[in-house]
Design a protein around this motif. Structure first.
Motif, PDB file in Angstrom:
ATOM      1  N   LEU A 223       7.044  11.608   0.407  1.00 32.64           N
ATOM      2  CA  LEU A 223       7.447  12.050   1.911  1.00 32.64           C
ATOM      3  C   LEU A 223       8.027  11.152   3.077  1.00 32.64           C
ATOM      4  O   LEU A 223       8.487  11.673   4.090  1.00 32.64           O
ATOM      5  CB  LEU A 223       6.019  12.654   2.426  1.00 32.64           C
ATOM      6  CG  LEU A 223       5.473  13.549   1.492  1.00 32.64           C
ATOM      7  CD1 LEU A 223       3.909  13.891   2.026  1.00 32.64           C
ATOM      8  CD2 LEU A 223       6.188  14.993   1.554  1.00 32.64           C
ATOM      9  N   GLY A 224       8.131  10.044   2.710  1.00 30.79           N
ATOM     10  CA  GLY A 224       8.755   9.011   3.553  1.00 30.79           C
ATOM     11  C   GLY A 224       8.126   7.828   3.292  1.00 30.79           C
ATOM     12  O   GLY A 224       7.276   7.575   2.468  1.00 30.79           O
ATOM     13  N   THR A 225       8.320   6.703   4.485  1.00 30.04           N
ATOM     14  CA  THR A 225       7.960   5.479   4.236  1.00 30.04           C
ATOM     15  C   THR A 225       6.443   5.176   5.009  1.00 30.04           C
ATOM     16  O   THR A 225       5.991   4.189   5.068  1.00 30.04           O
ATOM     17  CB  THR A 225       8.949   4.487   4.630  1.00 30.04           C
ATOM     18  OG1 THR A 225       9.439   4.936   6.039  1.00 30.04           O
ATOM     19  CG2 THR A 225      10.262   4.516   3.790  1.00 30.04           C
ATOM     20  N   GLU A 226       6.205   6.189   5.989  1.00 26.66           N
ATOM     21  CA  GLU A 226       5.284   6.069   6.791  1.00 26.66           C
ATOM     22  C   GLU A 226       3.762   6.342   6.158  1.00 26.66           C
ATOM     23  O   GLU A 226       3.595   7.444   5.627  1.00 26.66           O
ATOM     24  CB  GLU A 226       5.381   6.917   7.891  1.00 26.66           C
ATOM     25  CG  GLU A 226       4.070   6.542   9.173  1.00 26.66           C
ATOM     26  CD  GLU A 226       4.228   7.794  10.523  1.00 26.66           C
ATOM     27  OE1 GLU A 226       3.478   7.717  11.005  1.00 26.66           O
ATOM     28  OE2 GLU A 226       5.648   8.322  10.314  1.00 26.66           O
ATOM     29  N   LEU A 227       2.881   5.369   6.277  1.00 22.65           N
ATOM     30  CA  LEU A 227       1.570   5.556   5.757  1.00 22.65           C
ATOM     31  C   LEU A 227       1.001   6.788   6.644  1.00 22.65           C
ATOM     32  O   LEU A 227       0.925   6.795   7.667  1.00 22.65           O
ATOM     33  CB  LEU A 227       0.713   4.342   5.896  1.00 22.65           C
ATOM     34  CG  LEU A 227       1.057   3.040   4.849  1.00 22.65           C
ATOM     35  CD1 LEU A 227       0.144   2.070   4.749  1.00 22.65           C
ATOM     36  CD2 LEU A 227       1.173   3.690   3.322  1.00 22.65           C
ATOM     37  N   GLY A 228       0.279   7.552   6.035  1.00 25.71           N
ATOM     38  CA  GLY A 228      -0.767   8.678   6.621  1.00 25.71           C
ATOM     39  C   GLY A 228       0.103  10.025   6.379  1.00 25.71           C
ATOM     40  O   GLY A 228      -0.710  10.942   6.310  1.00 25.71           O
ATOM     41  N   LYS A 229       1.533  10.025   6.042  1.00 27.78           N
ATOM     42  CA  LYS A 229       2.064  11.405   5.878  1.00 27.78           C
ATOM     43  C   LYS A 229       1.478  12.056   4.757  1.00 27.78           C
ATOM     44  O   LYS A 229       0.990  13.324   4.421  1.00 27.78           O
ATOM     45  CB  LYS A 229       3.563  11.418   5.408  1.00 27.78           C
ATOM     46  CG  LYS A 229       4.402  10.923   6.608  1.00 27.78           C
ATOM     47  CD  LYS A 229       5.676  11.184   6.608  1.00 27.78           C
ATOM     48  CE  LYS A 229       6.546  10.887   7.880  1.00 27.78           C
ATOM     49  NZ  LYS A 229       6.605  12.157   8.599  1.00 27.78           N
TER      50      LYS A 229
ATOM     51  N   TYR B  41       1.515  13.634  -3.729  1.00 25.84           N
ATOM     52  CA  TYR B  41       2.498  13.333  -2.520  1.00 25.84           C
ATOM     53  C   TYR B  41       2.323  11.936  -2.355  1.00 25.84           C
ATOM     54  O   TYR B  41       1.100  11.230  -2.154  1.00 25.84           O
ATOM     55  CB  TYR B  41       2.251  14.135  -1.446  1.00 25.84           C
ATOM     56  CG  TYR B  41       2.566  15.497  -1.677  1.00 25.84           C
ATOM     57  CD1 TYR B  41       3.867  16.020  -1.478  1.00 25.84           C
ATOM     58  CD2 TYR B  41       1.629  16.541  -2.017  1.00 25.84           C
ATOM     59  CE1 TYR B  41       4.148  17.401  -2.009  1.00 25.84           C
ATOM     60  CE2 TYR B  41       1.934  17.910  -2.481  1.00 25.84           C
ATOM     61  CZ  TYR B  41       3.164  18.270  -2.322  1.00 25.84           C
ATOM     62  OH  TYR B  41       3.606  19.577  -2.644  1.00 25.84           O
ATOM     63  N   LEU B  42       3.307  11.259  -1.958  1.00 23.77           N
ATOM     64  CA  LEU B  42       3.229   9.693  -1.700  1.00 23.77           C
ATOM     65  C   LEU B  42       4.113   9.478  -0.475  1.00 23.77           C
ATOM     66  O   LEU B  42       5.056  10.236   0.067  1.00 23.77           O
ATOM     67  CB  LEU B  42       4.153   9.069  -2.778  1.00 23.77           C
ATOM     68  CG  LEU B  42       3.665   9.202  -4.256  1.00 23.77           C
ATOM     69  CD1 LEU B  42       4.749   8.774  -5.290  1.00 23.77           C
ATOM     70  CD2 LEU B  42       2.219   8.806  -4.434  1.00 23.77           C
ATOM     71  N   SER B  43       3.639   8.478   0.380  1.00 23.43           N
ATOM     72  CA  SER B  43       4.316   7.946   1.363  1.00 23.43           C
ATOM     73  C   SER B  43       4.176   6.492   1.581  1.00 23.43           C
ATOM     74  O   SER B  43       2.948   5.793   1.220  1.00 23.43           O
ATOM     75  CB  SER B  43       4.252   8.570   2.934  1.00 23.43           C
ATOM     76  OG  SER B  43       2.647   8.372   3.048  1.00 23.43           O
ATOM     77  N   GLY B  44       5.067   5.576   1.791  1.00 23.22           N
ATOM     78  CA  GLY B  44       5.109   4.228   1.992  1.00 23.22           C
ATOM     79  C   GLY B  44       6.126   3.517   1.476  1.00 23.22           C
ATOM     80  O   GLY B  44       7.339   4.263   1.497  1.00 23.22           O
ATOM     81  N   PRO B  45       6.367   2.259   1.432  1.00 21.46           N
ATOM     82  CA  PRO B  45       7.692   1.530   0.920  1.00 21.46           C
ATOM     83  C   PRO B  45       8.113   2.213  -0.115  1.00 21.46           C
ATOM     84  O   PRO B  45       7.737   2.357  -1.087  1.00 21.46           O
ATOM     85  CB  PRO B  45       7.123   0.238   0.937  1.00 21.46           C
ATOM     86  CG  PRO B  45       5.845  -0.013   1.397  1.00 21.46           C
ATOM     87  CD  PRO B  45       5.197   1.248   1.542  1.00 21.46           C
ATOM     88  N   ALA B  46       9.618   2.152   0.089  1.00 25.24           N
ATOM     89  CA  ALA B  46      10.610   2.901  -0.950  1.00 25.24           C
ATOM     90  C   ALA B  46      10.229   2.403  -2.217  1.00 25.24           C
ATOM     91  O   ALA B  46      10.288   3.001  -3.281  1.00 25.24           O
ATOM     92  CB  ALA B  46      11.648   3.084  -0.438  1.00 25.24           C
ATOM     93  N   ALA B  47      10.244   1.001  -2.214  1.00 17.93           N
ATOM     94  CA  ALA B  47      10.436   0.303  -3.799  1.00 17.93           C
ATOM     95  C   ALA B  47       9.111   0.569  -4.513  1.00 17.93           C
ATOM     96  O   ALA B  47       8.974   0.977  -5.712  1.00 17.93           O
ATOM     97  CB  ALA B  47      10.662  -1.047  -3.587  1.00 17.93           C
ATOM     98  N   ALA B  48       7.969   0.776  -3.539  1.00 10.57           N
ATOM     99  CA  ALA B  48       6.636   1.005  -4.038  1.00 10.57           C
ATOM    100  C   ALA B  48       6.603   2.335  -4.591  1.00 10.57           C
ATOM    101  O   ALA B  48       5.964   2.772  -5.692  1.00 10.57           O
ATOM    102  CB  ALA B  48       5.484   0.405  -3.300  1.00 10.57           C
ATOM    103  N   THR B  49       6.916   3.267  -3.653  1.00  7.38           N
ATOM    104  CA  THR B  49       6.643   4.704  -4.037  1.00  7.38           C
ATOM    105  C   THR B  49       7.595   4.873  -5.259  1.00  7.38           C
ATOM    106  O   THR B  49       7.311   6.101  -6.161  1.00  7.38           O
ATOM    107  CB  THR B  49       7.078   5.739  -3.050  1.00  7.38           C
ATOM    108  OG1 THR B  49       8.433   5.347  -2.642  1.00  7.38           O
ATOM    109  CG2 THR B  49       6.147   5.556  -1.776  1.00  7.38           C
TER     110      THR B  49
ATOM    111  N   VAL C  86       0.938  -1.191  -0.029  1.00  3.20           N
ATOM    112  CA  VAL C  86       0.011   0.103   0.012  1.00  3.20           C
ATOM    113  C   VAL C  86       0.854   1.384   0.021  1.00  3.20           C
ATOM    114  O   VAL C  86       1.656   1.408   0.613  1.00  3.20           O
ATOM    115  CB  VAL C  86      -0.882   0.190   1.280  1.00  3.20           C
ATOM    116  CG1 VAL C  86      -1.772   1.159   1.228  1.00  3.20           C
ATOM    117  CG2 VAL C  86      -1.844  -1.258   1.157  1.00  3.20           C
ATOM    118  N   VAL C  87       0.612   2.067  -0.918  1.00  2.00           N
ATOM    119  CA  VAL C  87       1.163   3.588  -1.024  1.00  2.00           C
ATOM    120  C   VAL C  87      -0.005   4.507  -0.778  1.00  2.00           C
ATOM    121  O   VAL C  87      -0.943   4.483  -1.208  1.00  2.00           O
ATOM    122  CB  VAL C  87       1.698   3.773  -2.137  1.00  2.00           C
ATOM    123  CG1 VAL C  87       2.156   4.995  -2.448  1.00  2.00           C
ATOM    124  CG2 VAL C  87       2.926   2.927  -2.538  1.00  2.00           C
ATOM    125  N   ASP C  88       0.467   5.289   0.338  1.00  2.00           N
ATOM    126  CA  ASP C  88      -0.543   6.669   0.506  1.00  2.00           C
ATOM    127  C   ASP C  88      -0.195   7.695  -0.458  1.00  2.00           C
ATOM    128  O   ASP C  88       0.902   8.118  -0.585  1.00  2.00           O
ATOM    129  CB  ASP C  88      -0.076   7.097   2.255  1.00  2.00           C
ATOM    130  CG  ASP C  88      -0.852   8.094   2.433  1.00  2.00           C
ATOM    131  OD1 ASP C  88      -2.021   8.538   2.027  1.00  2.00           O
ATOM    132  OD2 ASP C  88      -0.438   8.876   3.556  1.00  2.00           O
TER     133      ASP C  88
END
Length: 279
Positions: free
Chosen positions: A158-164, A133-141, A114-116
Protein backbone atom coordinates in the motif's frame (compact mmCIF):
# COMPACT_ATOMS: atom_id res chain seq x y z
CA UNK A 1 16.59 -16.63 -5.42
CA UNK A 2 17.03 -15.35 -1.87
CA UNK A 3 15.79 -17.97 0.58
CA UNK A 4 15.69 -16.32 4.00
CA UNK A 5 15.27 -18.01 7.34
CA UNK A 6 11.95 -16.93 8.82
CA UNK A 7 10.79 -16.87 12.44
CA UNK A 8 7.08 -16.98 13.31
CA UNK A 9 5.77 -15.46 16.56
CA UNK A 10 3.60 -17.48 17.23
CA UNK A 11 2.00 -20.47 15.46
CA UNK A 12 -1.68 -19.93 16.23
CA UNK A 13 -4.24 -21.01 13.62
CA UNK A 14 -3.40 -18.06 11.37
CA UNK A 15 0.31 -17.91 12.21
CA UNK A 16 0.97 -21.59 11.54
CA UNK A 17 -0.88 -21.52 8.22
CA UNK A 18 0.89 -18.35 7.07
CA UNK A 19 4.23 -19.83 8.16
CA UNK A 20 3.55 -22.99 6.17
CA UNK A 21 3.07 -20.82 3.06
CA UNK A 22 6.29 -18.91 3.79
CA UNK A 23 8.14 -22.22 3.95
CA UNK A 24 7.70 -22.61 0.19
CA UNK A 25 10.24 -19.82 -0.42
CA UNK A 26 12.30 -19.93 2.80
CA UNK A 27 15.38 -21.87 3.80
CA UNK A 28 13.59 -22.71 7.07
CA UNK A 29 10.72 -21.42 9.20
CA UNK A 30 11.41 -21.39 12.94
CA UNK A 31 9.16 -21.21 15.96
CA UNK A 32 10.01 -20.92 19.66
CA UNK A 33 8.55 -23.61 21.89
CA UNK A 34 9.02 -21.79 25.23
CA UNK A 35 5.67 -21.04 26.89
CA UNK A 36 3.62 -22.36 23.99
CA UNK A 37 0.76 -24.80 24.38
CA UNK A 38 0.54 -28.37 23.13
CA UNK A 39 -1.96 -27.12 20.53
CA UNK A 40 0.65 -24.65 19.22
CA UNK A 41 3.23 -27.45 19.08
CA UNK A 42 0.82 -29.66 17.12
CA UNK A 43 0.11 -26.86 14.63
CA UNK A 44 3.84 -26.21 14.21
CA UNK A 45 4.54 -29.88 13.50
CA UNK A 46 1.68 -30.06 11.00
CA UNK A 47 2.98 -26.93 9.26
CA UNK A 48 6.50 -28.37 9.03
CA UNK A 49 8.10 -25.68 11.19
CA UNK A 50 11.48 -26.08 12.91
CA UNK A 51 11.48 -25.81 16.70
CA UNK A 52 14.09 -23.74 18.56
CA UNK A 53 14.53 -23.65 22.31
CA UNK A 54 14.45 -19.90 23.03
CA UNK A 55 13.46 -16.57 21.52
CA UNK A 56 17.14 -15.47 21.24
CA UNK A 57 17.84 -18.65 19.25
CA UNK A 58 15.04 -17.76 16.85
CA UNK A 59 16.12 -14.14 16.48
CA UNK A 60 19.80 -14.98 15.95
CA UNK A 61 18.94 -17.33 13.09
CA UNK A 62 16.12 -15.40 11.41
CA UNK A 63 16.39 -12.90 8.55
CA UNK A 64 12.65 -12.16 8.72
CA UNK A 65 10.37 -12.37 11.76
CA UNK A 66 6.59 -12.37 11.40
CA UNK A 67 4.57 -11.43 14.48
CA UNK A 68 1.03 -12.88 14.59
CA UNK A 69 -0.21 -12.90 18.18
CA UNK A 70 -3.20 -11.62 20.22
CA UNK A 71 -3.37 -7.80 19.87
CA UNK A 72 -2.74 -7.14 23.57
CA UNK A 73 0.64 -8.91 23.39
CA UNK A 74 1.97 -7.18 20.26
CA UNK A 75 4.00 -4.40 21.89
CA UNK A 76 5.43 -6.58 24.67
CA UNK A 77 6.54 -9.11 22.09
CA UNK A 78 8.13 -6.39 19.94
CA UNK A 79 9.89 -5.03 23.04
CA UNK A 80 11.38 -8.47 23.73
CA UNK A 81 12.62 -8.61 20.14
CA UNK A 82 14.06 -5.09 20.35
CA UNK A 83 15.89 -5.84 23.60
CA UNK A 84 17.67 -8.69 21.86
CA UNK A 85 18.88 -6.31 19.14
CA UNK A 86 17.24 -8.03 16.17
CA UNK A 87 18.54 -6.56 12.90
CA UNK A 88 16.39 -8.22 10.23
CA UNK A 89 12.93 -7.47 8.82
CA UNK A 90 10.14 -7.49 11.41
CA UNK A 91 6.61 -7.91 10.02
CA UNK A 92 4.10 -6.51 12.52
CA UNK A 93 1.06 -8.41 11.22
CA UNK A 94 -1.23 -8.17 14.25
CA UNK A 95 -4.68 -6.57 14.33
CA UNK A 96 -3.57 -3.42 16.12
CA UNK A 97 -4.26 0.25 15.50
CA UNK A 98 -1.88 2.34 13.37
CA UNK A 99 -0.50 4.32 16.33
CA UNK A 100 0.56 1.11 18.06
CA UNK A 101 2.18 -0.06 14.84
CA UNK A 102 4.18 3.17 14.70
CA UNK A 103 5.23 2.74 18.34
CA UNK A 104 6.50 -0.72 17.49
CA UNK A 105 8.44 0.83 14.62
CA UNK A 106 10.01 3.25 17.07
CA UNK A 107 10.92 0.36 19.39
CA UNK A 108 12.69 -1.71 16.73
CA UNK A 109 14.19 0.84 14.36
CA UNK A 110 16.86 1.59 13.29
CA UNK A 111 18.38 -1.79 14.20
CA UNK A 112 15.55 -3.68 12.48
CA UNK A 113 13.40 -2.77 9.48
CA UNK A 114 9.68 -2.80 10.33
CA UNK A 115 6.95 -3.72 7.87
CA UNK A 116 3.31 -3.10 8.74
CA UNK A 117 1.13 -6.07 7.80
CA UNK A 118 -2.60 -6.73 7.86
CA UNK A 119 -4.11 -10.15 7.11
CA UNK A 120 -7.64 -10.04 5.71
CA UNK A 121 -9.42 -13.35 5.35
CA UNK A 122 -9.28 -16.87 6.79
CA UNK A 123 -6.10 -18.90 7.34
CA UNK A 124 -4.64 -20.20 4.06
CA UNK A 125 -5.83 -23.80 4.35
CA UNK A 126 -8.32 -25.95 2.42
CA UNK A 127 -8.26 -23.70 -0.63
CA UNK A 128 -8.63 -20.38 1.20
CA UNK A 129 -6.44 -17.49 0.08
CA UNK A 130 -6.18 -14.53 2.47
CA UNK A 131 -4.73 -11.16 1.52
CA UNK A 132 -1.65 -9.83 3.29
CA UNK A 133 -1.51 -6.06 2.95
CA UNK A 134 1.88 -4.45 3.52
CA UNK A 135 3.27 -0.97 4.08
CA UNK A 136 6.79 0.10 4.90
CA UNK A 137 10.21 0.52 3.28
CA UNK A 138 10.08 -0.62 -0.35
CA UNK A 139 13.04 -2.99 -0.17
CA UNK A 140 11.56 -4.76 2.86
CA UNK A 141 8.03 -5.06 1.47
CA UNK A 142 9.51 -6.49 -1.75
CA UNK A 143 11.21 -9.20 0.32
CA UNK A 144 7.90 -10.14 1.93
CA UNK A 145 6.16 -10.20 -1.45
CA UNK A 146 8.87 -12.58 -2.70
CA UNK A 147 8.51 -14.74 0.40
CA UNK A 148 4.85 -15.45 -0.40
CA UNK A 149 5.10 -15.52 -4.18
CA UNK A 150 3.24 -18.50 -5.63
CA UNK A 151 1.50 -19.33 -2.33
CA UNK A 152 -2.07 -19.02 -1.05
CA UNK A 153 -1.15 -15.76 0.71
CA UNK A 154 -1.79 -12.89 -1.73
CA UNK A 155 0.33 -9.81 -0.98
CA UNK A 156 -0.44 -6.19 -1.83
CA UNK A 157 1.79 -3.24 -0.90
CA UNK A 158 0.00 0.00 0.00
CA UNK A 159 3.00 2.32 0.24
CA UNK A 160 5.93 3.10 2.47
CA UNK A 161 4.12 4.60 5.48
CA UNK A 162 3.75 2.43 8.59
CA UNK A 163 0.12 2.28 9.68
CA UNK A 164 -1.55 2.00 6.28
CA UNK A 165 -1.88 -1.80 6.36
CA UNK A 166 -3.11 -1.71 9.96
CA UNK A 167 -5.69 0.93 9.09
CA UNK A 168 -7.05 -1.12 6.19
CA UNK A 169 -7.21 -4.29 8.29
CA UNK A 170 -9.14 -2.56 11.09
CA UNK A 171 -11.41 -0.67 8.70
CA UNK A 172 -12.53 -3.98 7.21
CA UNK A 173 -12.73 -5.73 10.59
CA UNK A 174 -14.90 -2.93 12.01
CA UNK A 175 -17.55 -3.70 9.39
CA UNK A 176 -17.22 -7.46 9.03
CA UNK A 177 -17.00 -8.40 12.70
CA UNK A 178 -19.57 -5.88 13.96
CA UNK A 179 -21.98 -7.12 11.28
CA UNK A 180 -21.63 -10.67 12.59
CA UNK A 181 -22.36 -9.46 16.13
CA UNK A 182 -25.50 -7.71 14.89
CA UNK A 183 -26.65 -10.96 13.25
CA UNK A 184 -26.32 -12.79 16.56
CA UNK A 185 -28.29 -10.12 18.39
CA UNK A 186 -31.02 -10.00 15.74
CA UNK A 187 -31.42 -13.79 15.65
CA UNK A 188 -31.34 -13.93 19.45
CA UNK A 189 -34.16 -11.40 19.75
CA UNK A 190 -36.20 -13.10 17.02
CA UNK A 191 -35.76 -16.47 18.74
CA UNK A 192 -37.07 -15.01 22.00
CA UNK A 193 -40.33 -14.18 20.20
CA UNK A 194 -40.46 -17.37 18.13
CA UNK A 195 -39.87 -15.69 14.77
CA UNK A 196 -36.24 -16.60 14.12
CA UNK A 197 -37.01 -18.81 11.10
CA UNK A 198 -39.15 -16.08 9.61
CA UNK A 199 -36.30 -13.59 10.11
CA UNK A 200 -33.90 -15.87 8.26
CA UNK A 201 -36.43 -16.33 5.47
CA UNK A 202 -36.81 -12.56 5.08
CA UNK A 203 -33.05 -12.13 5.01
CA UNK A 204 -32.57 -14.92 2.44
CA UNK A 205 -34.58 -12.89 -0.08
CA UNK A 206 -31.84 -10.28 -0.09
CA UNK A 207 -28.51 -10.76 -1.83
CA UNK A 208 -25.44 -11.32 0.37
CA UNK A 209 -27.18 -10.69 3.70
CA UNK A 210 -25.28 -11.96 6.73
CA UNK A 211 -28.66 -12.54 8.36
CA UNK A 212 -29.20 -15.38 5.90
CA UNK A 213 -26.19 -17.18 7.45
CA UNK A 214 -27.22 -17.72 11.09
CA UNK A 215 -25.00 -20.81 11.31
CA UNK A 216 -22.03 -18.42 11.38
CA UNK A 217 -23.12 -17.18 14.82
CA UNK A 218 -21.48 -20.23 16.42
CA UNK A 219 -18.24 -19.52 14.53
CA UNK A 220 -18.41 -15.91 15.70
CA UNK A 221 -18.76 -17.09 19.31
CA UNK A 222 -15.75 -19.40 19.00
CA UNK A 223 -13.65 -16.51 17.64
CA UNK A 224 -14.95 -13.87 20.06
CA UNK A 225 -11.82 -14.01 22.25
CA UNK A 226 -9.84 -12.70 19.22
CA UNK A 227 -12.46 -10.51 17.60
CA UNK A 228 -13.31 -8.48 20.71
CA UNK A 229 -9.78 -7.08 21.15
CA UNK A 230 -9.61 -6.37 17.41
CA UNK A 231 -12.75 -4.25 17.65
CA UNK A 232 -11.31 -2.39 20.64
CA UNK A 233 -8.28 -1.59 18.46
CA UNK A 234 -10.62 -0.44 15.69
CA UNK A 235 -12.57 1.71 18.18
CA UNK A 236 -9.33 3.43 19.23
CA UNK A 237 -8.59 4.10 15.56
CA UNK A 238 -12.07 5.54 15.03
CA UNK A 239 -11.61 7.84 18.01
CA UNK A 240 -8.23 9.02 16.73
CA UNK A 241 -9.88 9.83 13.40
CA UNK A 242 -12.61 11.87 15.11
CA UNK A 243 -15.26 9.20 14.48
CA UNK A 244 -17.61 7.86 17.19
CA UNK A 245 -16.19 4.60 18.62
CA UNK A 246 -19.19 3.58 20.76
CA UNK A 247 -20.70 1.08 18.30
CA UNK A 248 -17.47 -0.90 18.09
CA UNK A 249 -16.95 -0.86 21.85
CA UNK A 250 -20.50 -2.18 22.31
CA UNK A 251 -19.80 -4.96 19.81
CA UNK A 252 -16.58 -5.84 21.67
CA UNK A 253 -18.52 -5.94 24.95
CA UNK A 254 -21.06 -8.28 23.37
CA UNK A 255 -18.33 -10.58 22.08
CA UNK A 256 -16.89 -10.78 25.60
CA UNK A 257 -19.94 -12.82 26.63
CA UNK A 258 -18.51 -15.63 24.50
CA UNK A 259 -14.95 -15.54 25.81
CA UNK A 260 -15.35 -18.96 27.44
CA UNK A 261 -16.22 -20.49 24.04
CA UNK A 262 -12.65 -20.02 22.78
CA UNK A 263 -12.07 -22.05 19.59
CA UNK A 264 -14.99 -24.39 20.44
CA UNK A 265 -15.63 -26.16 17.12
CA UNK A 266 -18.55 -28.14 18.61
CA UNK A 267 -20.60 -25.06 19.53
CA UNK A 268 -24.08 -24.92 17.97
CA UNK A 269 -26.23 -21.92 17.09
CA UNK A 270 -28.48 -22.72 20.05
CA UNK A 271 -25.52 -22.93 22.43
CA UNK A 272 -24.13 -19.62 21.19
CA UNK A 273 -27.45 -17.80 21.54
CA UNK A 274 -28.00 -19.26 25.00
CA UNK A 275 -24.60 -17.98 26.14
CA UNK A 276 -25.27 -14.59 24.58
CA UNK A 277 -28.44 -14.22 26.64
CA UNK A 278 -26.63 -14.90 29.93
CA UNK A 279 -24.48 -11.97 31.16
Amino acid sequence: MDQPTVGILHPGSMGAAVAACAAANAAAVLWCEVGRSSASAARAVEAGLTSVATLPDLLDRSDIVISLCPPAAAEDLARDVAEHGFTGVYVEANAINPERTKRIGDLLEPAATVVDGGVVGSPPVRGKSPALYLSGPAAATSRIEALFEGTAVQTTTLGTELGKASALKLSYASFQKTSRVLVALAVGMAREYGVDQELIEVASRRTDSYLAEPEYVAKTAARAWRWGPELEEAADTFAAAGLPPEMLRAAASTLARWNDAKDDSELTLTDALDRLAQP
